[in-house]
Design a protein around this motif. Sequence first.
Motif, PDB file in Angstrom:
ATOM      1  N   ALA A 180     171.813  -4.269   9.877  1.00 38.75           N
ATOM      2  CA  ALA A 180     171.223  -4.260   9.418  1.00 38.75           C
ATOM      3  C   ALA A 180     170.814  -6.101   8.768  1.00 38.75           C
ATOM      4  CB  ALA A 180     171.403  -3.696   8.118  1.00 38.75           C
ATOM      5  N   ALA A 181     172.448  -6.572   9.433  1.00 35.29           N
ATOM      6  CA  ALA A 181     173.052  -8.412   8.405  1.00 35.29           C
ATOM      7  C   ALA A 181     172.452  -8.843   9.422  1.00 35.29           C
ATOM      8  CB  ALA A 181     174.275  -7.648   8.324  1.00 35.29           C
ATOM      9  N   SER A 182     172.435  -8.255  11.080  1.00 36.66           N
ATOM     10  CA  SER A 182     171.364  -8.949  12.054  1.00 36.66           C
ATOM     11  C   SER A 182     170.306  -9.221  12.297  1.00 36.66           C
ATOM     12  CB  SER A 182     172.311  -8.262  13.637  1.00 36.66           C
ATOM     13  OG  SER A 182     173.713  -8.103  13.857  1.00 36.66           O
ATOM     14  N   TRP A 183     169.517  -7.948  11.248  1.00 37.98           N
ATOM     15  CA  TRP A 183     167.869  -7.819  11.474  1.00 37.98           C
ATOM     16  C   TRP A 183     167.549  -8.656  10.579  1.00 37.98           C
ATOM     17  CZ3 TRP A 183     165.191  -8.030  15.313  1.00 37.98           C
ATOM     18  CH2 TRP A 183     165.565  -7.517  17.011  1.00 37.98           C
ATOM     19  N   LEU A 184     167.903  -8.421   9.206  1.00 36.26           N
ATOM     20  CA  LEU A 184     168.359  -9.023   8.230  1.00 36.26           C
ATOM     21  C   LEU A 184     167.423 -10.529   8.122  1.00 36.26           C
ATOM     22  CD1 LEU A 184     166.959  -8.879   5.789  1.00 36.26           C
ATOM     23  CD2 LEU A 184     169.410  -9.207   4.733  1.00 36.26           C
ATOM     24  N   GLY A 185     167.968 -11.440   8.613  1.00 37.09           N
ATOM     25  CA  GLY A 185     167.718 -12.632   8.617  1.00 37.09           C
ATOM     26  C   GLY A 185     166.864 -13.021   9.953  1.00 37.09           C
ATOM     27  N   VAL A 186     166.996 -12.278  10.447  1.00 43.90           N
ATOM     28  CA  VAL A 186     165.459 -12.483  11.993  1.00 43.90           C
ATOM     29  C   VAL A 186     164.711 -11.796  11.420  1.00 43.90           C
ATOM     30  CG1 VAL A 186     164.965 -11.816  14.111  1.00 43.90           C
ATOM     31  CG2 VAL A 186     167.195 -12.052  13.843  1.00 43.90           C
ATOM     32  N   VAL A 187     163.984 -10.505  11.076  1.00 45.61           N
ATOM     33  CA  VAL A 187     163.310  -9.886   9.836  1.00 45.61           C
ATOM     34  C   VAL A 187     162.316 -11.412   9.173  1.00 45.61           C
ATOM     35  CG1 VAL A 187     162.133  -8.027   9.273  1.00 45.61           C
ATOM     36  CG2 VAL A 187     163.306  -7.371  10.911  1.00 45.61           C
ATOM     37  N   ALA A 188     163.067 -11.448   8.494  1.00 48.31           N
ATOM     38  CA  ALA A 188     162.237 -12.214   6.880  1.00 48.31           C
ATOM     39  C   ALA A 188     162.346 -13.580   7.913  1.00 48.31           C
ATOM     40  CB  ALA A 188     164.213 -12.606   6.163  1.00 48.31           C
ATOM     41  N   LEU A 189     163.093 -14.661   8.507  1.00 50.90           N
ATOM     42  CA  LEU A 189     161.537 -15.561   9.153  1.00 50.90           C
ATOM     43  C   LEU A 189     160.944 -15.004   9.835  1.00 50.90           C
ATOM     44  CD1 LEU A 189     165.717 -17.821   9.899  1.00 50.90           C
ATOM     45  CD2 LEU A 189     163.831 -17.363   7.953  1.00 50.90           C
ATOM     46  N   GLY A 190     160.842 -14.340  11.040  1.00 52.26           N
ATOM     47  CA  GLY A 190     159.613 -13.850  11.064  1.00 52.26           C
ATOM     48  C   GLY A 190     158.559 -13.824  10.351  1.00 52.26           C
ATOM     49  N   GLY A 191     159.006 -13.061   9.740  1.00 51.69           N
ATOM     50  CA  GLY A 191     157.882 -12.124   8.785  1.00 51.69           C
ATOM     51  C   GLY A 191     157.372 -13.815   8.199  1.00 51.69           C
ATOM     52  N   LEU A 192     158.185 -14.941   7.833  1.00 50.69           N
ATOM     53  CA  LEU A 192     157.227 -16.011   7.213  1.00 50.69           C
ATOM     54  C   LEU A 192     156.905 -16.640   8.646  1.00 50.69           C
ATOM     55  CD1 LEU A 192     157.613 -18.606   5.222  1.00 50.69           C
ATOM     56  CD2 LEU A 192     159.457 -19.220   6.247  1.00 50.69           C
ATOM     57  N   VAL A 193     157.095 -16.716   9.124  1.00 49.90           N
ATOM     58  CA  VAL A 193     156.328 -17.246  10.397  1.00 49.90           C
ATOM     59  C   VAL A 193     154.880 -16.491  10.170  1.00 49.90           C
ATOM     60  CG1 VAL A 193     156.053 -17.700  12.944  1.00 49.90           C
ATOM     61  CG2 VAL A 193     157.684 -18.654  11.500  1.00 49.90           C
ATOM     62  N   LEU A 194     155.113 -15.500  10.455  1.00 49.04           N
ATOM     63  CA  LEU A 194     154.089 -14.630  10.822  1.00 49.04           C
ATOM     64  C   LEU A 194     152.682 -14.081   9.361  1.00 49.04           C
ATOM     65  CD1 LEU A 194     154.972 -10.942  12.115  1.00 49.04           C
ATOM     66  CD2 LEU A 194     153.829 -12.826  13.636  1.00 49.04           C
ATOM     67  N   TRP A 195     153.745 -15.085   7.958  1.00 51.65           N
ATOM     68  CA  TRP A 195     152.766 -14.932   6.981  1.00 51.65           C
ATOM     69  C   TRP A 195     152.159 -16.267   7.003  1.00 51.65           C
ATOM     70  CZ3 TRP A 195     150.360 -11.358   3.864  1.00 51.65           C
ATOM     71  CH2 TRP A 195     150.236 -12.299   2.776  1.00 51.65           C
ATOM     72  N   ILE A 196     153.314 -17.692   7.440  1.00 52.67           N
ATOM     73  CA  ILE A 196     152.250 -18.735   7.125  1.00 52.67           C
ATOM     74  C   ILE A 196     150.812 -18.344   8.267  1.00 52.67           C
ATOM     75  CG2 ILE A 196     152.624 -20.859   7.809  1.00 52.67           C
ATOM     76  CD1 ILE A 196     155.232 -21.068   6.607  1.00 52.67           C
ATOM     77  N   ASP A 197     151.456 -17.489   9.177  1.00 50.60           N
ATOM     78  CA  ASP A 197     149.796 -17.896  10.547  1.00 50.60           C
ATOM     79  C   ASP A 197     149.022 -17.630   9.960  1.00 50.60           C
ATOM     80  OD1 ASP A 197     149.330 -18.404  13.487  1.00 50.60           O
ATOM     81  OD2 ASP A 197     148.685 -16.479  12.851  1.00 50.60           O
ATOM     82  N   ARG A 198     148.984 -15.916   9.002  1.00 48.97           N
ATOM     83  CA  ARG A 198     147.831 -15.376   8.781  1.00 48.97           C
ATOM     84  C   ARG A 198     147.111 -16.339   7.824  1.00 48.97           C
ATOM     85  NH1 ARG A 198     145.901 -10.492   7.551  1.00 48.97           N
ATOM     86  NH2 ARG A 198     145.549  -9.804   5.465  1.00 48.97           N
ATOM     87  N   ILE A 199     147.981 -16.939   6.656  1.00 46.60           N
ATOM     88  CA  ILE A 199     147.149 -17.623   5.990  1.00 46.60           C
ATOM     89  C   ILE A 199     146.578 -18.864   5.937  1.00 46.60           C
ATOM     90  CG2 ILE A 199     147.258 -19.547   3.879  1.00 46.60           C
ATOM     91  CD1 ILE A 199     149.813 -17.225   2.683  1.00 46.60           C
ATOM     92  N   ARG A 200     147.047 -18.942   7.263  1.00 41.49           N
ATOM     93  CA  ARG A 200     146.470 -20.327   8.439  1.00 41.49           C
ATOM     94  C   ARG A 200     145.240 -20.422   8.548  1.00 41.49           C
ATOM     95  NH1 ARG A 200     146.803 -24.044  12.396  1.00 41.49           N
ATOM     96  NH2 ARG A 200     148.455 -22.139  13.467  1.00 41.49           N
ATOM     97  N   THR A 201     144.960 -18.942   9.474  1.00 43.08           N
ATOM     98  CA  THR A 201     144.198 -19.189  10.121  1.00 43.08           C
ATOM     99  C   THR A 201     143.130 -18.304   9.394  1.00 43.08           C
ATOM    100  OG1 THR A 201     145.286 -16.624  11.040  1.00 43.08           O
ATOM    101  CG2 THR A 201     145.655 -18.939  12.106  1.00 43.08           C
ATOM    102  N   ARG A 202     142.916 -17.618   8.065  1.00 43.09           N
ATOM    103  CA  ARG A 202     142.048 -17.237   7.271  1.00 43.09           C
ATOM    104  C   ARG A 202     140.789 -17.630   7.277  1.00 43.09           C
ATOM    105  NH1 ARG A 202     143.959 -14.770   1.966  1.00 43.09           N
ATOM    106  NH2 ARG A 202     144.440 -17.515   1.933  1.00 43.09           N
ATOM    107  N   LYS A 203     138.809 -17.239   7.969  1.00 40.67           N
ATOM    108  CA  LYS A 203     138.675 -17.901   8.306  1.00 40.67           C
ATOM    109  C   LYS A 203     137.258 -18.109   6.970  1.00 40.67           C
ATOM    110  CE  LYS A 203     138.040 -16.482  13.266  1.00 40.67           C
ATOM    111  NZ  LYS A 203     136.816 -16.156  14.300  1.00 40.67           N
TER     112      LYS A 203
END
Length: 481
Positions: A180-203
């Motif tokens: 849980a501790a190993s994946w929490l930081g990775v999932v959180a940071l990866g999710g931030l990248v995906l969320w920013i990309d989603r907002i930036r690429t909305r048409k």
Amino acid sequence: MTALTDPPTSTQTAPPDTRPSSAEPNGRGWFRAFLLRVHFYAGILAGPFLLIAALTGGFYAITPQLEQAVYAKELHVPAAARALPLSVQVQAAVKAAGGATPVTVRPAPGPEDTTRVLFTDPSLGESEYRTLFVDPGTGTIRGDLTTYGGSGALPMRTWISNLHRSLNLGEPGRIYSELAASWLGVVALGGLVLWIDRIRTRKRPKKARPASGRARTLWLHGTTGTILLAGFVFLSASGLTWSTHAGANITTLRSDLGWLTPAVSTSLNGQPAGQAGDHSGHGPAPAPTGAAADLTLYDTVERLARADIITAPMIDIKPPATAGTAWTVTEAGREWPATASAVAIDPAAGKITSRADFDDFSFAAKLTRWAVAAHMGLLFGLPNQLLLLALAAGLAAMVIWGYVMWWKRRPTRGRTWAVGRPAPRGAFIRGPWAGVLAAITVMVILGLFLPLLGWSLLGFILLDAAIAAAKRRRREPAPLR
């Protein structure tokens, strides 16, 4: 997550796919597709571990108040006009313990608190101690409980702590919390990248908050994760220091960088001081071997320590573990701005033989202690606990929302084994070679430093390959006879 559809047959026409491709061979889409796929598998397969860690961690955050209420008799007494000498209090505990020699004494930090006298007991587990609680004003024994570690956790808090750390399954159960501790930081940071990309690429502009359906769940998932990101990364990093495999690597790294906490030298022949860890699980010193038979020395040691750098109300006094070594006195409080100064004392000579002043600790050593105390909810008291509860609730909600999104956009209904396809397979290996090589290098380094993350990531890759192979076999036409 992208729904998985079967290829069209002679009686089945596939609707046109108007979605933008997420896996352009040489564009940025290859990395987004890869990140989305890892985020998906980590959420589905590591989600249960994260949910359990969140719920048990939130439960642990409220244990200070529970402990004070449940063990009020052992912890508190009416204030006395004058406390008995510490040696008299220790003598009362020694008599009640059948003449055993204490390993640690924690004098009452306040006029309404009890003094704790700790003894080893072969029937107890590692870092567990039989603790007698003494009324400083009368010498009466107020309780006899098992405590754990340097924090002195009482039975209820120990049980909840072990539930959070290992599900009370012992050493094998710690695999869950490390995953849980190993994946929490990775999932959180990866999710931030995906969320920013989603907002930036909305048409086209959209409502800030979708009204209903999967889009609303996605908005809640992404927004909450962004708001709580720093807390999730902190919990991941500080939690890993307690883990078995990654924790050993972190300790080695801290040692190589000189970030370990300074410790006093107990040698009476002038040897240099060593270094110590910072966790509450580190218990008192081994049982003394007769060097502390003269109980009046507790009064001398406390007086000398108080005359030096020891000023905190809560202290731990440890008699020498072996002949020819010094007593130690360490500040034990973990609330802000409590310090962790320590001294080694030779009571026969009436002098301090070694000292470690918290003001002289490196910033990294101080930061480690503060981080551990904050993770335990002790650093800032109630505000710290409320923040941990908010992070626990947020993490639990994030996991549940993730499963809701998967269910709402799950593969074709009726498939018993399909788990969904968040992005086209093969996007990663079709990316630019420099990017792919860099990503592989990062994954290998993370896998070596965080072994359970590395092995589970490899498991995701093998599982994905197995699912892909099974799907290909199902789509292959039956041979003509």
